[in-house]
Design a protein around this motif. Structure first.
Motif, PDB file in Angstrom:
ATOM      1  N   HIS A   9      18.637 -29.254 -46.682  1.00  0.00           N
ATOM      2  CA  HIS A   9      19.687 -28.283 -45.898  1.00  0.00           C
ATOM      3  C   HIS A   9      20.516 -29.566 -45.006  1.00  0.00           C
ATOM      4  O   HIS A   9      19.847 -30.568 -44.911  1.00  0.00           O
ATOM      5  CB  HIS A   9      18.741 -27.542 -44.767  1.00  0.00           C
ATOM      6  CG  HIS A   9      19.628 -26.701 -43.848  1.00  0.00           C
ATOM      7  ND1 HIS A   9      19.964 -25.442 -44.501  1.00  0.00           N
ATOM      8  CD2 HIS A   9      19.741 -26.668 -42.464  1.00  0.00           C
ATOM      9  CE1 HIS A   9      20.480 -25.098 -43.242  1.00  0.00           C
ATOM     10  NE2 HIS A   9      20.427 -25.680 -42.213  1.00  0.00           N
ATOM     11  N   ILE A  11      23.126 -30.216 -41.454  1.00  0.00           N
ATOM     12  CA  ILE A  11      23.794 -29.665 -40.369  1.00  0.00           C
ATOM     13  C   ILE A  11      24.768 -30.753 -39.951  1.00  0.00           C
ATOM     14  O   ILE A  11      24.174 -32.006 -39.797  1.00  0.00           O
ATOM     15  CB  ILE A  11      22.749 -29.489 -39.125  1.00  0.00           C
ATOM     16  CG1 ILE A  11      21.860 -28.316 -39.290  1.00  0.00           C
ATOM     17  CG2 ILE A  11      23.540 -29.245 -37.798  1.00  0.00           C
ATOM     18  CD1 ILE A  11      20.846 -27.809 -38.444  1.00  0.00           C
ATOM     19  N   TYR A  12      25.901 -30.296 -39.635  1.00  0.00           N
ATOM     20  CA  TYR A  12      26.952 -31.264 -39.040  1.00  0.00           C
ATOM     21  C   TYR A  12      27.023 -30.708 -37.568  1.00  0.00           C
ATOM     22  O   TYR A  12      27.281 -29.333 -37.382  1.00  0.00           O
ATOM     23  CB  TYR A  12      28.139 -31.165 -39.636  1.00  0.00           C
ATOM     24  CG  TYR A  12      28.202 -31.790 -41.024  1.00  0.00           C
ATOM     25  CD1 TYR A  12      27.884 -33.364 -41.354  1.00  0.00           C
ATOM     26  CD2 TYR A  12      28.570 -31.371 -42.145  1.00  0.00           C
ATOM     27  CE1 TYR A  12      28.183 -33.702 -42.351  1.00  0.00           C
ATOM     28  CE2 TYR A  12      28.527 -31.735 -43.378  1.00  0.00           C
ATOM     29  CZ  TYR A  12      28.368 -33.020 -43.741  1.00  0.00           C
ATOM     30  OH  TYR A  12      28.363 -33.560 -44.871  1.00  0.00           O
ATOM     31  N   TYR A  13      27.081 -31.551 -36.580  1.00  0.00           N
ATOM     32  CA  TYR A  13      27.297 -30.896 -35.062  1.00  0.00           C
ATOM     33  C   TYR A  13      28.068 -32.244 -34.398  1.00  0.00           C
ATOM     34  O   TYR A  13      27.914 -33.416 -34.675  1.00  0.00           O
ATOM     35  CB  TYR A  13      26.030 -30.725 -34.616  1.00  0.00           C
ATOM     36  CG  TYR A  13      25.202 -31.879 -33.676  1.00  0.00           C
ATOM     37  CD1 TYR A  13      25.388 -32.248 -32.483  1.00  0.00           C
ATOM     38  CD2 TYR A  13      24.249 -32.390 -34.682  1.00  0.00           C
ATOM     39  CE1 TYR A  13      24.693 -33.368 -32.103  1.00  0.00           C
ATOM     40  CE2 TYR A  13      23.681 -33.341 -34.185  1.00  0.00           C
ATOM     41  CZ  TYR A  13      23.682 -33.955 -33.067  1.00  0.00           C
ATOM     42  OH  TYR A  13      23.048 -35.049 -32.439  1.00  0.00           O
ATOM     43  N   ILE A  86      28.901 -27.629 -36.206  1.00  0.00           N
ATOM     44  CA  ILE A  86      30.216 -27.614 -37.098  1.00  0.00           C
ATOM     45  C   ILE A  86      29.941 -26.754 -38.459  1.00  0.00           C
ATOM     46  O   ILE A  86      30.905 -26.134 -38.974  1.00  0.00           O
ATOM     47  CB  ILE A  86      30.894 -28.762 -37.517  1.00  0.00           C
ATOM     48  CG1 ILE A  86      31.185 -29.534 -35.974  1.00  0.00           C
ATOM     49  CG2 ILE A  86      32.304 -28.864 -38.270  1.00  0.00           C
ATOM     50  CD1 ILE A  86      31.395 -31.045 -35.916  1.00  0.00           C
ATOM     51  N   SER A  87      28.815 -27.044 -39.003  1.00  0.00           N
ATOM     52  CA  SER A  87      28.703 -26.496 -40.307  1.00  0.00           C
ATOM     53  C   SER A  87      27.034 -26.806 -40.445  1.00  0.00           C
ATOM     54  O   SER A  87      26.446 -27.691 -39.915  1.00  0.00           O
ATOM     55  CB  SER A  87      29.403 -27.303 -41.511  1.00  0.00           C
ATOM     56  OG  SER A  87      28.794 -26.761 -42.657  1.00  0.00           O
ATOM     57  N   GLN A  88      26.448 -25.708 -41.223  1.00  0.00           N
ATOM     58  CA  GLN A  88      24.901 -25.830 -41.647  1.00  0.00           C
ATOM     59  C   GLN A  88      24.699 -24.825 -42.857  1.00  0.00           C
ATOM     60  O   GLN A  88      25.410 -23.937 -42.937  1.00  0.00           O
ATOM     61  CB  GLN A  88      23.926 -25.414 -40.557  1.00  0.00           C
ATOM     62  CG  GLN A  88      23.828 -24.179 -40.080  1.00  0.00           C
ATOM     63  CD  GLN A  88      23.100 -23.721 -39.163  1.00  0.00           C
ATOM     64  OE1 GLN A  88      21.847 -24.292 -38.931  1.00  0.00           O
ATOM     65  NE2 GLN A  88      23.397 -23.101 -38.138  1.00  0.00           N
ATOM     66  N   GLY A  89      23.800 -25.305 -43.419  1.00  0.00           N
ATOM     67  CA  GLY A  89      23.416 -24.822 -45.010  1.00  0.00           C
ATOM     68  C   GLY A  89      22.897 -25.480 -45.963  1.00  0.00           C
ATOM     69  O   GLY A  89      22.720 -26.698 -45.673  1.00  0.00           O
ATOM     70  N   THR A 129      36.326 -29.612 -38.801  1.00  0.00           N
ATOM     71  CA  THR A 129      35.921 -28.398 -39.599  1.00  0.00           C
ATOM     72  C   THR A 129      34.756 -28.910 -40.567  1.00  0.00           C
ATOM     73  O   THR A 129      34.422 -30.252 -40.740  1.00  0.00           O
ATOM     74  CB  THR A 129      36.949 -27.803 -40.463  1.00  0.00           C
ATOM     75  OG1 THR A 129      37.546 -29.055 -41.425  1.00  0.00           O
ATOM     76  CG2 THR A 129      38.063 -27.252 -39.531  1.00  0.00           C
ATOM     77  N   ALA A 130      34.152 -28.089 -41.406  1.00  0.00           N
ATOM     78  CA  ALA A 130      32.853 -28.464 -42.212  1.00  0.00           C
ATOM     79  C   ALA A 130      33.579 -29.617 -43.069  1.00  0.00           C
ATOM     80  O   ALA A 130      32.784 -30.455 -43.416  1.00  0.00           O
ATOM     81  CB  ALA A 130      32.451 -27.410 -42.862  1.00  0.00           C
ATOM     82  N   GLN A 134      32.913 -33.738 -42.772  1.00  0.00           N
ATOM     83  CA  GLN A 134      31.968 -34.557 -43.843  1.00  0.00           C
ATOM     84  C   GLN A 134      32.851 -35.602 -44.847  1.00  0.00           C
ATOM     85  O   GLN A 134      32.229 -36.522 -44.938  1.00  0.00           O
ATOM     86  CB  GLN A 134      31.815 -33.225 -45.135  1.00  0.00           C
ATOM     87  CG  GLN A 134      31.009 -34.096 -46.609  1.00  0.00           C
ATOM     88  CD  GLN A 134      30.591 -32.869 -47.426  1.00  0.00           C
ATOM     89  OE1 GLN A 134      30.285 -31.769 -46.826  1.00  0.00           O
ATOM     90  NE2 GLN A 134      31.084 -33.193 -48.674  1.00  0.00           N
TER      91      GLN A 134
END
Length: 153
Positions: A9, A11-13, A86-89, A129-130, A134
């Motif tokens: 998993h 996460i970006y924050y 910002i994104s997680q998964g 953004t995601a 990245q």
């Protein structure tokens, strides 16, 4: 154990530094990294922390529970505020696997790096953004890797 997208998993924050952090940024970042390396190693979390324009921009990756627990602990830290995931998964593979935590600061003079990330050179941490976060963090990671290799030569 081989990690798969079912177990890995990411996460970006982003968050804003407090005034106290900004006043002694190098010292505070060394404290954060020292603690993060120890804790993250224990739970198998890897990542990268970027300091940019008064913001912390971070990737955390590992087992879903370890990543979520780590983020929950980080979110309670009083050295920053205005946290935004910002994104997680699920993730296919680790992008920052060599580091239990790595930190990097980009100065405004690092314009060439920022221009690659943002064609207009107007990178806005609040508008990441995601995909852009990245690209930003993997570019910084590539620079860190090249710097480490150059130091060995």
């Amino acid at each position: 154990m081989v990690e798969t997208s079912r177990t890995l998993h990411r996460i970006y924050y982003r968050s804003r530094q407090t005034a106290a952090v900004t006043a002694d940024l190098d010292f505070v970042v060394q404290q954060i990294i020292g603690t993060a390396i120890r804790r993250n190693r224990e739970v198998g979390v890897t990542g990268l922390l970027l300091i940019l324009q008064g913001n912390f921009i971070q990737a955390l990756e590992g087992n879903i529970n370890a990543v979520r627990d780590t983020y929950a602990r980080i979110s309670m830290d009083t050295r920053h505020h205005d946290l935004q995931i910002i994104s997680q998964g699920p993730a296919e593979q680790r992008l920052f696997g060599e580091w239990n935590m790595c930190a990097s600061s980009l100065a405004p003079s690092d314009k060439a790096i920022l221009d690659v990330i943002d064609g207009k050179g107007q990178l806005n941490p609040k508008a990441l953004t995601a995909l852009s976060v990245q690209r930003l963090l993997t570019t910084v990671a590539a620079i860190q890797r090249r710097t480490a290799l150059a130091a060995l030569v």
